[in-house]
Scaffold this motif. Structure first.
Motif, PDB file in Angstrom:
ATOM      1  N   ALA A  80       1.010  -1.086   0.063  1.00 39.96           N
ATOM      2  CA  ALA A  80       0.165   0.124  -0.070  1.00 39.96           C
ATOM      3  C   ALA A  80       0.955   1.253  -0.042  1.00 39.96           C
ATOM      4  CB  ALA A  80      -0.849   0.052   1.346  1.00 39.96           C
ATOM      5  N   ILE A  81       2.088   1.351   0.701  1.00 45.35           N
ATOM      6  CA  ILE A  81       2.783   2.454   0.881  1.00 45.35           C
ATOM      7  C   ILE A  81       3.648   2.674  -0.515  1.00 45.35           C
ATOM      8  CG2 ILE A  81       5.000   3.248   1.863  1.00 45.35           C
ATOM      9  CD1 ILE A  81       4.373   1.865   4.402  1.00 45.35           C
ATOM     10  N   LEU A  82       3.982   1.420  -1.066  1.00 49.55           N
ATOM     11  CA  LEU A  82       4.511   1.550  -2.543  1.00 49.55           C
ATOM     12  C   LEU A  82       3.716   1.920  -3.621  1.00 49.55           C
ATOM     13  CD1 LEU A  82       7.098  -1.668  -2.290  1.00 49.55           C
ATOM     14  CD2 LEU A  82       7.605   0.752  -1.863  1.00 49.55           C
ATOM     15  N   LEU A  83       2.395   1.679  -3.535  1.00 53.50           N
ATOM     16  CA  LEU A  83       1.398   1.949  -4.347  1.00 53.50           C
ATOM     17  C   LEU A  83       1.372   3.733  -4.519  1.00 53.50           C
ATOM     18  CD1 LEU A  83      -0.507   1.467  -6.703  1.00 53.50           C
ATOM     19  CD2 LEU A  83      -2.278   1.110  -4.939  1.00 53.50           C
ATOM     20  N   GLY A  84       1.009   3.959  -3.141  1.00 50.89           N
ATOM     21  CA  GLY A  84       1.165   5.530  -2.830  1.00 50.89           C
ATOM     22  C   GLY A  84       2.308   6.500  -3.585  1.00 50.89           C
ATOM     23  N   ILE A  85       3.561   5.693  -3.372  1.00 50.49           N
ATOM     24  CA  ILE A  85       4.741   6.306  -3.847  1.00 50.49           C
ATOM     25  C   ILE A  85       4.599   6.050  -5.437  1.00 50.49           C
ATOM     26  CG2 ILE A  85       7.146   5.997  -4.060  1.00 50.49           C
ATOM     27  CD1 ILE A  85       7.133   4.998  -1.464  1.00 50.49           C
ATOM     28  N   THR A  86       4.102   5.001  -5.982  1.00 45.79           N
ATOM     29  CA  THR A  86       3.915   4.871  -7.450  1.00 45.79           C
ATOM     30  C   THR A  86       2.961   5.844  -8.106  1.00 45.79           C
ATOM     31  OG1 THR A  86       4.584   2.598  -7.487  1.00 45.79           O
ATOM     32  CG2 THR A  86       3.291   3.406  -9.531  1.00 45.79           C
ATOM     33  N   ASN A  87       2.043   6.303  -7.252  1.00 44.80           N
ATOM     34  CA  ASN A  87       0.861   7.276  -7.779  1.00 44.80           C
ATOM     35  C   ASN A  87       1.637   8.448  -7.924  1.00 44.80           C
ATOM     36  OD1 ASN A  87      -0.997   5.455  -7.784  1.00 44.80           O
ATOM     37  ND2 ASN A  87      -1.664   5.751  -5.832  1.00 44.80           N
ATOM     38  N   LEU A  88       2.495   8.740  -6.583  1.00 43.28           N
ATOM     39  CA  LEU A  88       3.088  10.338  -6.771  1.00 43.28           C
ATOM     40  C   LEU A  88       3.917  10.317  -7.864  1.00 43.28           C
ATOM     41  CD1 LEU A  88       3.720  12.936  -5.184  1.00 43.28           C
ATOM     42  CD2 LEU A  88       5.280  11.704  -3.976  1.00 43.28           C
ATOM     43  N   TYR A 133       7.041  16.264 -17.301  1.00 43.86           N
ATOM     44  CA  TYR A 133       7.396  15.777 -18.773  1.00 43.86           C
ATOM     45  C   TYR A 133       6.157  15.807 -19.694  1.00 43.86           C
ATOM     46  CZ  TYR A 133      11.727  14.575 -16.280  1.00 43.86           C
ATOM     47  OH  TYR A 133      12.864  14.550 -15.588  1.00 43.86           O
ATOM     48  N   PRO A 134       5.390  16.940 -19.795  1.00 44.78           N
ATOM     49  CA  PRO A 134       4.134  16.811 -20.522  1.00 44.78           C
ATOM     50  C   PRO A 134       4.440  16.676 -22.120  1.00 44.78           C
ATOM     51  CG  PRO A 134       4.760  19.218 -20.176  1.00 44.78           C
ATOM     52  CD  PRO A 134       5.835  18.302 -19.235  1.00 44.78           C
ATOM     53  N   ASN A 135       5.768  16.949 -22.569  1.00 41.34           N
ATOM     54  CA  ASN A 135       5.971  16.527 -24.060  1.00 41.34           C
ATOM     55  C   ASN A 135       6.990  15.621 -24.230  1.00 41.34           C
ATOM     56  OD1 ASN A 135       4.907  19.303 -24.324  1.00 41.34           O
ATOM     57  ND2 ASN A 135       6.709  20.312 -23.853  1.00 41.34           N
ATOM     58  N   ASP A 136       6.832  14.613 -23.456  1.00 40.53           N
ATOM     59  CA  ASP A 136       7.405  13.138 -23.541  1.00 40.53           C
ATOM     60  C   ASP A 136       7.027  12.348 -24.632  1.00 40.53           C
ATOM     61  OD1 ASP A 136       9.634  11.745 -23.301  1.00 40.53           O
ATOM     62  OD2 ASP A 136       9.140  10.940 -21.130  1.00 40.53           O
ATOM     63  N   TRP A 137       7.765  11.613 -25.224  1.00 42.90           N
ATOM     64  CA  TRP A 137       7.253  10.549 -26.066  1.00 42.90           C
ATOM     65  C   TRP A 137       5.935   9.980 -25.862  1.00 42.90           C
ATOM     66  CZ3 TRP A 137      12.082   7.923 -28.632  1.00 42.90           C
ATOM     67  CH2 TRP A 137      12.821   8.885 -29.234  1.00 42.90           C
ATOM     68  N   LEU A 138       5.092   9.809 -26.808  1.00 48.07           N
ATOM     69  CA  LEU A 138       3.809   8.964 -26.415  1.00 48.07           C
ATOM     70  C   LEU A 138       3.898   7.650 -25.955  1.00 48.07           C
ATOM     71  CD1 LEU A 138       0.844   9.303 -26.382  1.00 48.07           C
ATOM     72  CD2 LEU A 138       0.685   8.497 -28.807  1.00 48.07           C
ATOM     73  N   HIS A 139       4.820   7.008 -26.718  1.00 48.35           N
ATOM     74  CA  HIS A 139       4.971   5.677 -26.182  1.00 48.35           C
ATOM     75  C   HIS A 139       5.605   5.466 -24.714  1.00 48.35           C
ATOM     76  CE1 HIS A 139       9.033   6.543 -28.112  1.00 48.35           C
ATOM     77  NE2 HIS A 139       9.572   5.490 -27.011  1.00 48.35           N
ATOM     78  N   TYR A 140       6.382   6.483 -24.287  1.00 49.24           N
ATOM     79  CA  TYR A 140       6.667   6.272 -22.834  1.00 49.24           C
ATOM     80  C   TYR A 140       5.304   6.825 -21.946  1.00 49.24           C
ATOM     81  CZ  TYR A 140      11.660   6.183 -24.164  1.00 49.24           C
ATOM     82  OH  TYR A 140      13.081   5.938 -24.712  1.00 49.24           O
ATOM     83  N   LYS A 141       4.984   7.726 -22.296  1.00 49.07           N
ATOM     84  CA  LYS A 141       3.567   7.979 -21.600  1.00 49.07           C
ATOM     85  C   LYS A 141       2.756   6.804 -21.619  1.00 49.07           C
ATOM     86  CE  LYS A 141       3.391  13.107 -22.452  1.00 49.07           C
ATOM     87  NZ  LYS A 141       2.580  13.903 -23.029  1.00 49.07           N
ATOM     88  N   LEU A 142       2.447   6.170 -22.484  1.00 51.60           N
ATOM     89  CA  LEU A 142       1.557   4.899 -22.477  1.00 51.60           C
ATOM     90  C   LEU A 142       2.218   3.818 -21.560  1.00 51.60           C
ATOM     91  CD1 LEU A 142       0.465   4.870 -26.316  1.00 51.60           C
ATOM     92  CD2 LEU A 142      -0.880   5.418 -24.406  1.00 51.60           C
ATOM     93  N   ALA A 143       3.572   3.676 -21.748  1.00 48.50           N
ATOM     94  CA  ALA A 143       4.217   2.668 -20.975  1.00 48.50           C
ATOM     95  C   ALA A 143       3.925   2.925 -19.357  1.00 48.50           C
ATOM     96  CB  ALA A 143       5.673   2.668 -21.339  1.00 48.50           C
ATOM     97  N   VAL A 144       4.283   4.343 -18.999  1.00 51.99           N
ATOM     98  CA  VAL A 144       4.005   4.689 -17.640  1.00 51.99           C
ATOM     99  C   VAL A 144       2.511   4.419 -17.199  1.00 51.99           C
ATOM    100  CG1 VAL A 144       3.881   6.545 -15.939  1.00 51.99           C
ATOM    101  CG2 VAL A 144       5.803   6.282 -17.592  1.00 51.99           C
ATOM    102  N   VAL A 145       1.542   4.726 -17.918  1.00 51.90           N
ATOM    103  CA  VAL A 145       0.031   4.404 -17.707  1.00 51.90           C
ATOM    104  C   VAL A 145      -0.177   2.782 -17.584  1.00 51.90           C
ATOM    105  CG1 VAL A 145      -2.338   4.527 -18.365  1.00 51.90           C
ATOM    106  CG2 VAL A 145      -0.555   6.444 -18.730  1.00 51.90           C
ATOM    107  N   PHE A 146       0.435   2.088 -18.555  1.00 52.99           N
ATOM    108  CA  PHE A 146       0.234   0.750 -18.458  1.00 52.99           C
ATOM    109  C   PHE A 146       0.961   0.002 -17.232  1.00 52.99           C
ATOM    110  CE2 PHE A 146       1.696  -3.530 -19.701  1.00 52.99           C
ATOM    111  CZ  PHE A 146       0.467  -4.228 -20.088  1.00 52.99           C
ATOM    112  N   LEU A 147       2.047   0.607 -16.879  1.00 57.49           N
ATOM    113  CA  LEU A 147       2.730   0.062 -15.850  1.00 57.49           C
ATOM    114  C   LEU A 147       1.842   0.645 -14.294  1.00 57.49           C
ATOM    115  CD1 LEU A 147       6.487   0.479 -16.734  1.00 57.49           C
ATOM    116  CD2 LEU A 147       5.281  -1.424 -16.118  1.00 57.49           C
ATOM    117  N   TRP A 148       1.243   1.620 -14.206  1.00 62.55           N
ATOM    118  CA  TRP A 148       0.673   2.042 -13.245  1.00 62.55           C
ATOM    119  C   TRP A 148      -0.573   1.344 -13.105  1.00 62.55           C
ATOM    120  CZ3 TRP A 148      -4.566   4.081 -12.872  1.00 62.55           C
ATOM    121  CH2 TRP A 148      -4.714   4.514 -11.566  1.00 62.55           C
TER     122      TRP A 148
END
Length: 225
Positions: free
Chosen positions: A25-33, A42-57
């Motif tokens: 639960a603590i680690l999930l909170g850190i992941t959310n942050l 990084y709002p202008n980062d590559w789309l596939h990196y953003k998708l990867a982050v969302v998928f991992l989350w």
């Protein structure tokens, strides 16, 4: 089951589950942050990196939900039925599979990043070796996922300990290879200028520190086992 055996089971297995879900639960909170900070910074980062982050989350969140269900199933719904022959609940198996998939996903992203920063053929040789190890880990993960669903009771786990140690050992080997390849590739960019070399040295320290942390986290299931 004797009182001593039951107490030992509660302390070593169910106690570990309870502590584990608190840490998760603590680690999930850190992941959310971290996810929030990433998209904010990084709002202008590559789309596939953003998708990867969302998928991992999503994987991490689903992993926690399944782990919480498994803990609730054992500690609340079936607390009065605790025994070594208690079946392994489906959510516990699935969260193990998701854990392995998350590790593979992260290693694949590191391998892709290594390939991207390797400009010359010589440097890409190290990237190809890392990619080959990651592909081998895909095979190990597939086999492990199959064996996970061959385990139906707590007593069956002891027959597959070799597989558990093999998959996590392979993961640690891949982590070592990724760290070594990154350090070697980054070190090749030294040009003798103190400022740039200092930045490269800090990057190497960061890569090594990240790799050491990853390996310690991966070892946690081995210690709990």
């Amino acid at each position: 089951m004797t009182g001593g055996t039951l107490q030992s089971l509660l302390e070593q297995s169910l106690g570990a589950l309870f502590v584990g879900i608190l840490v998760a639960a603590i680690l999930l909170g850190i992941t959310n942050l971290q996810t929030y900070v990433y998209f904010k910074s990084y709002p202008n980062d590559w789309l596939h990196y953003k998708l990867a982050v969302v998928f991992l989350w999503c994987l991490d969140t689903l992993h926690f939900v399944l782990a919480a269900h498994a803990v609730y199933w054992y500690l609340v719904m079936h607390f009065d039925e605790i025994s070594l022959h208690l079946p392994i609940v489906w959510s516990f198996k699935l969260q193990l599979v998701l854990n392995l998939l998350t590790i593979l996903m992260v290693q694949s992203l590191y391998a892709f990043r290594l390939w991207k920063v390797s400009s010359s053929q010589k440097r890409r040789t190290a990237a190809y070796l890392v990619i080959a190890l990651v592909v081998c880990n895909y095979g190990m993960t597939t086999a492990t996922c199959y064996f996970i669903y061959q385990v139906h009771a707590i007593t069956d786990v002891q027959h597959y300990c070799w597989m558990i140690y093999s998959i996590y050992g392979t993961g640690i080997l891949v982590d070592f290879a990724i760290v070594a390849a990154f350090c070697w590739t980054i070190a090749q960019h030294r040009n003798g200028h103190p400022n740039s070399d200092s930045i490269i040295n800090r990057l190497i320290v960061y890569v090594v520190a990240s790799g050491v942390l990853t390996r310690h986290v991966v070892r946690c299931p081995l210690h709990l086992g």
